[in-house]
Design a protein around this motif. Structure first.
Motif, PDB file in Angstrom:
ATOM      1  N   VAL A   1      41.982  44.603  38.258  1.00 28.00           N
ATOM      2  CA  VAL A   1      43.276  44.070  37.813  1.00 28.00           C
ATOM      3  C   VAL A   1      43.117  42.812  36.959  1.00 28.00           C
ATOM      4  CG1 VAL A   1      45.341  42.876  38.687  1.00 28.00           C
ATOM      5  CG2 VAL A   1      44.660  45.088  39.629  1.00 28.00           C
ATOM      6  N   GLN A   2      42.075  42.015  37.194  1.00 28.60           N
ATOM      7  CA  GLN A   2      42.024  40.672  36.610  1.00 28.60           C
ATOM      8  C   GLN A   2      42.021  40.665  35.082  1.00 28.60           C
ATOM      9  OE1 GLN A   2      42.602  38.183  38.676  1.00 28.60           O
ATOM     10  NE2 GLN A   2      42.587  39.838  40.200  1.00 28.60           N
ATOM     11  N   VAL A   3      41.193  41.481  34.458  1.00 28.03           N
ATOM     12  CA  VAL A   3      41.088  41.430  32.990  1.00 28.03           C
ATOM     13  C   VAL A   3      42.400  41.836  32.319  1.00 28.03           C
ATOM     14  CG1 VAL A   3      39.862  42.290  30.963  1.00 28.03           C
ATOM     15  CG2 VAL A   3      38.600  41.757  33.058  1.00 28.03           C
TER      16      VAL A   3
ATOM     17  N   ALA B   1      47.872  46.510  27.184  1.00 22.76           N
ATOM     18  CA  ALA B   1      46.620  45.919  27.664  1.00 22.76           C
ATOM     19  C   ALA B   1      45.917  46.848  28.651  1.00 22.76           C
ATOM     20  CB  ALA B   1      46.899  44.565  28.311  1.00 22.76           C
ATOM     21  N   ALA B   2      46.691  47.464  29.555  1.00 22.65           N
ATOM     22  CA  ALA B   2      46.093  48.361  30.537  1.00 22.65           C
ATOM     23  C   ALA B   2      45.511  49.607  29.871  1.00 22.65           C
ATOM     24  CB  ALA B   2      47.142  48.761  31.573  1.00 22.65           C
TER      25      ALA B   2
ATOM     26  N   TRP C   1      47.204  54.816  36.712  1.00 23.98           N
ATOM     27  CA  TRP C   1      46.898  53.424  36.349  1.00 23.98           C
ATOM     28  C   TRP C   1      48.097  52.780  35.650  1.00 23.98           C
ATOM     29  CZ3 TRP C   1      43.607  49.596  37.185  1.00 23.98           C
ATOM     30  CH2 TRP C   1      43.412  48.608  36.223  1.00 23.98           C
ATOM     31  N   LEU C   2      48.673  53.497  34.674  1.00 27.69           N
ATOM     32  CA  LEU C   2      49.810  52.954  33.922  1.00 27.69           C
ATOM     33  C   LEU C   2      51.063  52.874  34.793  1.00 27.69           C
ATOM     34  CD1 LEU C   2      49.321  54.731  30.468  1.00 27.69           C
ATOM     35  CD2 LEU C   2      48.630  52.425  31.161  1.00 27.69           C
ATOM     36  N   ALA C   3      51.226  53.833  35.715  1.00 27.30           N
ATOM     37  CA  ALA C   3      52.377  53.790  36.620  1.00 27.30           C
ATOM     38  C   ALA C   3      52.307  52.562  37.526  1.00 27.30           C
ATOM     39  CB  ALA C   3      52.449  55.065  37.453  1.00 27.30           C
TER      40      ALA C   3
ATOM     41  N   LEU D   1      37.506  49.967  32.843  1.00 24.59           N
ATOM     42  CA  LEU D   1      37.743  49.556  34.227  1.00 24.59           C
ATOM     43  C   LEU D   1      38.033  50.706  35.175  1.00 24.59           C
ATOM     44  CD1 LEU D   1      40.033  46.480  33.435  1.00 24.59           C
ATOM     45  CD2 LEU D   1      37.607  46.448  33.998  1.00 24.59           C
ATOM     46  N   ALA D   2      38.294  51.890  34.654  1.00 23.62           N
ATOM     47  CA  ALA D   2      38.677  53.000  35.525  1.00 23.62           C
ATOM     48  C   ALA D   2      37.487  53.521  36.314  1.00 23.62           C
ATOM     49  CB  ALA D   2      39.275  54.131  34.686  1.00 23.62           C
TER      50      ALA D   2
END
Length: 371
Positions: free
Chosen positions: A85-87, A122-123, A140-142, A130-131
């Motif tokens: 999550v951080q980046v 960004a995600a 991930w986007l949800a 990162l996945a």
């Protein structure tokens, strides 16, 4: 109908009459006033940034706790989720910091869509890095969209909850600023010179009317520093009527700061404190020093006054300073502070707040960070 000047009536009295009408209009009840417009938080405010970081990390920990069925692997799952999550979180916060002035000008719903778009962009860009193996991009986007909605809902809830606090703070400010002894002493000062110096008494009444007009208007927006200092000078002129030579004022104002934005009625109560707790108990003349200067990206305001032998009997000093601190928090949250220190026979109060100009956000409902 507005007051009309007629022949034989001094222009100064006409202006005073107009100000009186404006004062009456400003304190009339307005039951049909529109509901304040909703705003996004100020993403350039330190308090907002810290809250966003904290909320998203808490959501990440809760997500890992719900998704991981094995208690033995819960700690590892939480660390992995936080690392992923951080980046994207920091990239989104930096983007919102840069876009904050533009977002403040948009309607709330459109601005909220823009915030969600920044986070999703960004995600999406960082998903391949990162996945974990087998992760679906839509999940991930949800999750990112759910986190954005949760953060916006939190700030919106705080905005609605703190709106009554602003009104209450304004009422507290009015009560603290206009103490009964101030009005009583001011009118006595005018009566004392009305025979010997009628023009001075008339000018003092006009300044008193102007002071009350400003105090009774809506004070939800930041004002120019020059206006606040002009109000302070009016107040000290009124106090000089009764204290005369006992009150001396030294102004040290750095040039070029008249347009800086400050909370209304923030300096005047400090001067009232300085007069009430510092000058009145003294038998000899005393000097109040006011200094305004720029320090990097901060505006520094200092009010320094002597400490009389009977200063300890005035218990309202801390209450008044706490009141100012609360109003600073409502406007600036963690970006402003008030320090009070006694050094020998002098007492100094220092305000440090962000240096904002006319083009910055001036409404605390938009700039107030703790929403």
């Amino acid at each position: 109908m507005g007051a009309a000047c007629v022949s034989g009536v001094p222009a100064r009295r006409c202006r005073a009459a107009r100000r009186g009408e404006e004062s009456v209009q400003s304190i009339k009840q307005k039951p049909g006033s529109p509901v304040p417009r909703r705003h996004l938080p100020d993403f350039r405010n330190l308090g907002v940034v810290l809250r966003v970081l904290l909320l998203v990390n808490v959501l990440a920990l809760l997500t890992a706790a719900v998704a991981e069925a094995d208690p033995a692997r819960l700690g590892e799952a939480m660390l992995v989720m936080l690392g992923r999550v951080q980046v994207p979180l920091f990239v989104t916060v930096l983007a919102l910091f840069a876009l904050s002035p533009w977002l403040a000008r948009l309607p709330y719903r459109l601005a909220a869509v823009a915030v969600a778009g920044c986070a999703l962009l960004a995600a999406s860009a960082l998903f391949p890095l990162l996945a974990a193996p087998g992760d679906a991009p839509w999940r991930w986007l949800a999750w990112v969209l759910a986190a954005v909605l949760a953060v916006l809902a939190y700030f919106d809830h705080l905005e609605r909850r703190l709106t009554p606090s602003l009104v209450e703070a304004r009422l507290m400010a009015l009560t603290a600023r206009i103490r009964p002894h101030f009005l009583y002493n001011s009118l006595n000062g005018v009566l004392g010179v009305i025979r010997s110096d009628p023009r001075r008494a008339e000018r003092a009444l006009e300044e008193l009317a102007e002071l009350f007009r400003v105090l009774m208007r809506e004070n939800r927006e930041l004002v120019a520093l020059g206006e606040e200092l002009a109000l302070c000078r009016r107040y000290l002129d009124i106090e000089a009527l009764r204290l005369d030579e006992r009150l001396r004022v030294c102004w040290d104002i750095e040039p070029g700061l008249d347009g800086a934005r400050v909370p209304p009625l923030m300096i005047q109560p400090l001067l009232e404190n300085a007069v009430y707790h510092g000058i009145e108990p003294l038998a000899e003349p005393g000097e109040v020093r006011v200094r305004v200067a720029r320090s990097g990206k901060e505006l520094v305001i200092e009010v320094d006054n002597p400490v009389g032998p009977e200063a300890a009997r005035h218990a309202g000093n801390r209450i008044a300073l706490d009141n100012v601190r609360e109003r600073l928090r409502l406007f600036f949250d963690l970006e402003a502070r008030l320090d009070s220190v006694r050094e020998g026979v002098r007492h100094r109060v220092t305000l440090r707040l962000p240096l904002r100009r006319n083009d910055d956000v001036a409404d605390p409902s938009a700039a107030r960070p703790d929403r």
